[in-house]
Every structure is written in structure tokens, then in C-alpha cells.
Design a protein around this motif. Structure first.
Motif, PDB file in Angstrom:
ATOM      1  N   ARG A  79       0.384 -75.724 -27.943  1.00 12.94           N
ATOM      2  CA  ARG A  79      -1.028 -75.430 -27.652  1.00 12.94           C
ATOM      3  C   ARG A  79      -1.802 -76.721 -27.407  1.00 12.94           C
ATOM      4  NH1 ARG A  79      -2.397 -70.238 -30.023  1.00 12.94           N
ATOM      5  NH2 ARG A  79      -0.512 -69.367 -30.950  1.00 12.94           N
ATOM      6  N   ASN A  80      -2.937 -76.553 -26.761  1.00  9.93           N
ATOM      7  CA  ASN A  80      -3.861 -77.670 -26.519  1.00  9.93           C
ATOM      8  C   ASN A  80      -3.168 -78.875 -25.896  1.00  9.93           C
ATOM      9  OD1 ASN A  80      -5.851 -76.107 -27.801  1.00  9.93           O
ATOM     10  ND2 ASN A  80      -5.129 -76.838 -29.794  1.00  9.93           N
ATOM     11  N   CYS A  81      -2.275 -78.613 -24.993  1.00 10.60           N
ATOM     12  CA  CYS A  81      -1.600 -79.708 -24.302  1.00 10.60           C
ATOM     13  C   CYS A  81      -1.245 -79.247 -22.894  1.00 10.60           C
ATOM     14  CB  CYS A  81      -0.336 -80.139 -25.058  1.00 10.60           C
ATOM     15  SG  CYS A  81       0.892 -78.838 -25.186  1.00 10.60           S
ATOM     16  N   GLN A  82      -0.910 -80.209 -22.051  1.00  8.14           N
ATOM     17  CA  GLN A  82      -0.594 -79.889 -20.666  1.00  8.14           C
ATOM     18  C   GLN A  82       0.919 -79.992 -20.473  1.00  8.14           C
ATOM     19  OE1 GLN A  82      -3.013 -82.175 -17.969  1.00  8.14           O
ATOM     20  NE2 GLN A  82      -2.016 -81.240 -16.181  1.00  8.14           N
ATOM     21  N   LEU A  83       1.522 -78.904 -19.986  1.00  5.70           N
ATOM     22  CA  LEU A  83       2.979 -78.895 -19.802  1.00  5.70           C
ATOM     23  C   LEU A  83       3.409 -80.019 -18.873  1.00  5.70           C
ATOM     24  CD1 LEU A  83       3.523 -75.054 -19.430  1.00  5.70           C
ATOM     25  CD2 LEU A  83       4.287 -76.468 -21.336  1.00  5.70           C
ATOM     26  N   GLY A  84       4.422 -80.737 -19.292  1.00  5.82           N
ATOM     27  CA  GLY A  84       4.937 -81.824 -18.459  1.00  5.82           C
ATOM     28  C   GLY A  84       4.167 -83.113 -18.622  1.00  5.82           C
ATOM     29  N   VAL A  85       3.086 -83.078 -19.403  1.00  6.17           N
ATOM     30  CA  VAL A  85       2.274 -84.291 -19.587  1.00  6.17           C
ATOM     31  C   VAL A  85       2.312 -84.740 -21.053  1.00  6.17           C
ATOM     32  CG1 VAL A  85      -0.022 -85.315 -19.336  1.00  6.17           C
ATOM     33  CG2 VAL A  85       0.789 -83.639 -17.669  1.00  6.17           C
ATOM     34  N   ASP A  86       1.753 -83.906 -21.936  1.00 10.92           N
ATOM     35  CA  ASP A  86       1.661 -84.355 -23.331  1.00 10.92           C
ATOM     36  C   ASP A  86       2.082 -83.277 -24.340  1.00 10.92           C
ATOM     37  OD1 ASP A  86      -0.442 -82.743 -22.761  1.00 10.92           O
ATOM     38  OD2 ASP A  86      -1.954 -83.946 -23.787  1.00 10.92           O
ATOM     39  N   SER A 122      10.248 -76.064 -15.201  1.00  7.19           N
ATOM     40  CA  SER A 122      10.768 -76.679 -16.433  1.00  7.19           C
ATOM     41  C   SER A 122       9.838 -77.780 -16.922  1.00  7.19           C
ATOM     42  CB  SER A 122      12.163 -77.261 -16.179  1.00  7.19           C
ATOM     43  OG  SER A 122      12.077 -78.351 -15.289  1.00  7.19           O
ATOM     44  N   THR A 123       9.995 -78.109 -18.192  1.00 12.36           N
ATOM     45  CA  THR A 123       9.247 -79.232 -18.759  1.00 12.36           C
ATOM     46  C   THR A 123      10.135 -79.948 -19.775  1.00 12.36           C
ATOM     47  OG1 THR A 123       7.185 -79.891 -19.824  1.00 12.36           O
ATOM     48  CG2 THR A 123       8.188 -77.884 -20.628  1.00 12.36           C
ATOM     49  N   VAL A 124       9.929 -81.228 -19.920  1.00 15.10           N
ATOM     50  CA  VAL A 124      10.692 -81.998 -20.909  1.00 15.10           C
ATOM     51  C   VAL A 124       9.808 -82.165 -22.138  1.00 15.10           C
ATOM     52  CG1 VAL A 124      11.900 -84.159 -21.378  1.00 15.10           C
ATOM     53  CG2 VAL A 124      11.895 -83.213 -19.065  1.00 15.10           C
ATOM     54  N   LEU A 125      10.284 -81.683 -23.286  1.00 11.91           N
ATOM     55  CA  LEU A 125       9.481 -81.756 -24.511  1.00 11.91           C
ATOM     56  C   LEU A 125       9.792 -83.009 -25.323  1.00 11.91           C
ATOM     57  CD1 LEU A 125       9.705 -78.015 -25.581  1.00 11.91           C
ATOM     58  CD2 LEU A 125       7.791 -79.166 -24.479  1.00 11.91           C
ATOM     59  N   ILE A 126      11.044 -83.416 -25.329  1.00  3.33           N
ATOM     60  CA  ILE A 126      11.418 -84.688 -25.956  1.00  3.33           C
ATOM     61  C   ILE A 126      12.147 -85.488 -24.888  1.00  3.33           C
ATOM     62  CG2 ILE A 126      12.710 -85.810 -27.814  1.00  3.33           C
ATOM     63  CD1 ILE A 126      12.398 -83.149 -29.373  1.00  3.33           C
ATOM     64  N   GLY A 150      -2.818 -68.002 -25.641  1.00  2.00           N
ATOM     65  CA  GLY A 150      -3.414 -69.144 -26.342  1.00  2.00           C
ATOM     66  C   GLY A 150      -2.529 -70.373 -26.297  1.00  2.00           C
ATOM     67  N   SER A 151      -1.285 -70.209 -25.831  1.00  4.96           N
ATOM     68  CA  SER A 151      -0.412 -71.386 -25.720  1.00  4.96           C
ATOM     69  C   SER A 151      -0.596 -72.013 -24.340  1.00  4.96           C
ATOM     70  CB  SER A 151       1.053 -70.982 -25.909  1.00  4.96           C
ATOM     71  OG  SER A 151       1.532 -70.369 -24.737  1.00  4.96           O
ATOM     72  N   SER A 152       0.115 -73.093 -24.107  1.00  4.57           N
ATOM     73  CA  SER A 152      -0.013 -73.778 -22.816  1.00  4.57           C
ATOM     74  C   SER A 152       0.618 -72.982 -21.673  1.00  4.57           C
ATOM     75  CB  SER A 152       0.640 -75.157 -22.899  1.00  4.57           C
ATOM     76  OG  SER A 152      -0.047 -75.929 -23.847  1.00  4.57           O
ATOM     77  N   PHE A 153       1.301 -71.861 -21.996  1.00  2.00           N
ATOM     78  CA  PHE A 153       1.918 -71.038 -20.950  1.00  2.00           C
ATOM     79  C   PHE A 153       0.983 -69.936 -20.447  1.00  2.00           C
ATOM     80  CE2 PHE A 153       5.408 -72.715 -23.470  1.00  2.00           C
ATOM     81  CZ  PHE A 153       6.197 -73.267 -22.477  1.00  2.00           C
TER      82      PHE A 153
END
Lengths: 173, 318
Positions: A79-86, A122-126, A150-153
Motif C-alpha cells: 500500500r501507499n507505494c508505486q509499483l515498480g518504483v518504491d 510484473s514488478t520487482v519487490l526485492i 486499497g492496495s497498489s493494485f
């Protein structure tokens, strides 16, 4: 009988024997990196990666919420983040990976894949760079659309239910 | 060139541990991925090979430890496997393919904590302190020994923990020390699992205050009581360091509710880390409570991850 020829022959046999003994000693005292050996080591890493995803996959809930350190809890709490960014997994999930992987000397990369509209996103989380001997394991997680509100999706063009592929890449640094 | 390429292959077969790794891998798969079976002469069978009422002596059986799902292990099957290894080790080796005319391997299987290391093995234990699985030949300290590990989770996990009453039966504080509590007397940092179960007030009709203090200590420290820092705090559970409780590391406070389980593992480890405990340091505690029915649950080896009681199945073959 030619004594000189006999001496040369004996010398040849003796040197061949010395060479053979030296080679045998060399291969006995050092690690032979054969394809079989690599395969066995990789298989242990692959099993560890697959077992880690199986442990973390828990569709049961703690009250109204998924366990924070489960794959389901990790995805629904992006939550409260941008997928693929933070976007990063929550601390509890990271602690679980620390116990299962880092404390045993493994490094890892975590990716999330899903279908969005007519393409796979896709997104990289780590985000860590795998070494050439890395192995990958995957686990598919099914979540209802209302569970990721409510999540970033939320707001993405997703099917209901949403299928996420969690991809864990593990290696020894 | 041909000979140079050929030679390593010839000698690689001589290297025992390469072959051993595959044997250990196979045993790991059998135990952590199969349910096992018991087969009757009529062709029917059951997966309850461990249950003597369903699988009578003489019938063909094969030991697997799962409950039908990979890595999800059944404590009953584990217990039966431990007994089988104790009673008929050579037969188990034959079943698992470790003993045949041209090869004879030795085997050791154990269930260990996720924090366990070869230097500091931490076995998963029942509430009465006996190991859940530690079977086979003694692991040699030298030679070619292969170790293979699988992460698993155990069910039913409540057989692996003790629930011990530490409340105050009257309207006055009572102290309990971890040394006197089975299952809590040998905790080490990081603590695997510790929880408090609060039933409610002992004397709800009196309206008297209720509180619980939980003080963490270094091994051998001589404690006084564990009244929460700042005096009695009505309706509060306080977890802190030292006896009497110190202000640093900062104590953790939780509002008390009846019939509530407080899993305090993470906060306990945070406090111990800030108190500069090293990996493997012994941890003791003293608890005090007033007017509260409260019990402590702890395990020196069990770790809960994603709501599952997680352990390592460790297989040694040599």
C-alpha cells in the motif's frame, strides 16, 4: 639385448605411474566440479526456494486479515507505494525471508507477475542481481479483487479473481 | 585431450559425497513429500501406515510423514517413524533404498529449529522436553557426510508447547520464574515462540485493578519482582527488561482484554536485541501479575511463520 632401450622403457613406465598417482591424488584432494555435483547443489537451493514459498503460502486468515508474513498478506499490504518504483514487502515478511534464507547464507530476489488487461505485467519487490548459479521457484496465489482494494493494485485493469505469480530467485553470493 | 576430459569423470565416481547427495535428496523427498502407505493382500490400502489399528503387522508398508500436502508433516507419523528407526533401523534403511547388496549407507534424521546450525543443533521437542525426531546412527564428526534440509510445518503444533498458569489466584501479586516452568527454562536468543493467554480477572466482581508484568533477564541474574515500570498500571500488560523493570530498552505495553492471546515473540526479541543479547545467549524471565488469570506458552525451538509451526527436516547420509 639393448640395455639403453630397456632403461628408456622402464623410465617411461615409471614416469607414467608417477603421473597417474599425481592425477589420482589431485582429484581425490580437491573438489571435482562435475555436472552431477552442480546439479546436486542446485537441487538443494531449488528445494529451499520452493519450500520457502510453500511455507509462506497460507490462505488462512488471522481474524479478518491474512498473516502479514504470508504471500497473501504481503501482496494485500503493498500500500501507499508505486509499483515498480518504491513498493517493498512489509517488515514481517522480510523478517521471515531473513530467517529462512539470509540466515542460511542465501541471497534472493523477489518478483511479482500478474495479468493486466491483455498482457502480463510484473514488478520487482526485492531487487538484487542474481549470480549465474541462481535458481528460481514460483508459486501462484489467487486473490479476489475486493481483497486488494486499497492496495497498489487497485485501479489496474485486473480479472477477478486475480492470479499472482510470486517468483523467488535464490543464490549463494 | 580425450584422456584429459575422461579422467575427472572416472575419479568423480570414486568421490563418495557426490553419490551421497542424491541419496540424502531422495530420503528428503520420501519423508517430506509422501504420505506413506500400507498395502493389504487384497490390493486395497491406506495412507495411515503409522496406525496399528489400520495397518496390522505383516502388511506391506512404506513410511512417509506428510498429511497429504508437501512439507505438511503429521506428528503422529513422525512419532511412528522415530519408533521404527529405534526398533528396526536396518529395515528402515532397506525401505528407503539405503541398503542393498553393493552399497550400505548410514542415516540420521532429525527435526530441528529454523535457528539450528551444525555447531548448535536445536531439536524440536515435545512439551515434556523429549525430541520429536532424532533418529538413526550418531552423526560422525569426520568423513564424507552429506546433509540435506527441507523446510516443513508441523501439525498439531499444540503438542509441542506447554501452557503454564502464571496468574495471581488472589487479589495480590504473584511472581513466577522461567526456571520453574517446563518448556520455558531453556530459552535462547532469538526466542522462537512465546505467548501469554489472558483469561480475564481473577475477581472481576471486586473492581480491583488488574495488570501483568513480564521482565526479561540474563541467565543467572538475581531478580526481584516484576512490577510494571512506573507502578501498577490498571488493565495493562507490560513486557520489559530487567528486574525491577528498566526504562531502557523501552518496555512494550498492551491493553489487557479477557480471552486474548498475546504473541509477544517479536517484541521480546526486539527488547533482547536492544539489550545486546548475542545469538544463543540464555534468556530467563520473571512474571508478576495481580488479579489476572494468565498463562504463558513458550517453546525453545518452534517458530511460527505465516501462521505455521515451521521446522527443518535434516537428513544426514554417510
Amino acid at each position: 639385448m639393448n640395455k639403453k632401450a630397456q632403461t628408456f622403457t622402464l623410465e617411461g613406465v615409471a614416469s607414467a605411474l608417477i603421473l597417474l598417482v599425481a592425477l589420482y591424488t589431485l582429484y581425490q584432494s580437491s573438489l571435482v566440479i562435475s555436472p552431477m555435483w552442480n546439479e546436486a547443489v542446485n537441487m538443494q537451493m531449488k528445494m529451499i526456494a520452493q519450500d520457502t514459498l510453500k511455507i509462506l503460502d497460507n490462505p488462512k486468515k488471522e481474524g479478518e486479515e491474512y498473516y502479514l508474513d504470508s504471500l497473501q498478506g504481503m501482496i494485500t499490504n503493498l500500500r501507499n507505494c508505486q509499483l515498480g518504483v518504491d513498493c517493498k514487502p512489509n517488515d514481517k515478511f522480510m523478517e521471515a525471508l531473513e530467517i529462512l534464507l539470509s540466515s542460511r547464507g542465501f541471497d534472493y530476489r523477489l518478483e511479482l507477475h500478474w495479468v493486466e488487461g491483455d498482457r502480463i505485467n510484473s514488478t520487482v519487490l526485492i531487487d538484487k542481481k542474481p549470480s549465474p548459479n541462481a535458481v528460481a521457484a514460483s508459486r501462484y496465489i489467487l486473490l479476489m479483487k475486493n481483497e486488494i482494494l486499497g492496495s497498489s493494485f487497485s485501479g489496474l485493469q485486473l480479472y477477478d479473481p486475480v492470479i499472482f505469480e510470486v517468483r523467488l530467485i535464490v543464490w549463494r553470493p | 585431450m580425450f584422456i584429459a576430459n575422461f579422467l575427472p569423470g572416472v575419479f568423480a565416481d570414486v568421490r563418495n559425497e557426490i553419490g551421497l547427495m542424491h541419496e540424502a535428496y531422495r530420503v528428503g523427498v520420501i519423508l517430506s513429500e509422501m504420505e506413506g502407505y500400507c498395502r493389504y493382500p487384497d490390493g486395497n490400502g491406506t495412507t495411515d501406515w503409522h496406525d496399528s489399528s489400520k495397518c496390522q503387522p505383516g502388511y506391506k508398508f512404506f513410511p512417509g510423514l506428510t498429511k497429504g500436502q508437501v512439507d505438511y508433516l503429521d506428528l503422529e507419523k513422525i512419532s511412528a517413524f522415530q519408533n521404527l528407526m529405534n526398533d528396526n533401523y536396518e529395515f528402515v534403511k532397506t525401505l528407503l533404498g539405503l541398503k542393498h547388496p553393493d552399497r550400505n549407507y548410514e542415516l540420521h534424521v532429525s527435526l530441528e529449529s529454523v535457528y539450528s546450525t551444525p555447531q548448535n543443533r536445536i531439536l524440536i521437542r515435545y512439551a515434556n522436553n523429549t525430541p520429536v525426531l532424532d533418529a538413526g546412527k550418531h552423526i560422525p564428526i569426520s568423513g564424507y557426510v552429506t546433509k540435506y534440509e527441507r523446510f516443513v510445518w508441523l501439525d498439531p503444533w499444540y503438542r509441542l508447547v506447554n501452557v503454564v498458569y502464571i496468574g495471581s489466584p488472589q487479589n495480590s501479586p504473584s511472581d513466577y520464574h522461567s526456571r520453574d516452568i517446563t518448556g520455558c527454562g531453556n530459552l535462547t536468543y532469538p526466542v522462537s515462540f512465546i505467548a501469554l493467554i489472558v483469561e480475564g480477572k481473577t475477581a472481576p466482581e471486586t473492581g480491583a485493578p488488574w495488570w501483568v508484568g513480564f521482565c526479561l533477564l540474563r541467565e543467572g541474574e538475581n531478580p526481584s519482582s516484576c512490577q510494571p515500570r512506573g507502578g501498577e498500571k490498571d488493565g495493562i500488560l507490560t513486557v520489559g527488561f530487567g528486574s525491577p523493570m528498566k526504562s531502557s530498552p523501552a518496555p512494550e505495553e498492551y491493553p489487557l482484554y479477557p480471552r486474548q492471546v498475546y504473541i509477544i515473540t517479536d517484541d521480546v526479541n526486539r527488547i533482547l536485541q536492544e539489550a545486546e543479547f548475542n545469538h544463543g545467549d540464555r534468556v530467563e524471565f520473571i512474571s508478576s501479575s495481580k488479579n489476572t488469570n494468565v498463562s504463558v506458552v513458550c517453546s525453545p525451538s518452534l517458530k511460527f511463520i505465516a501462521g505455521k509451526a515451521v521446522a527443518k527436516l535434516v537428513i544426514y547420509v554417510w
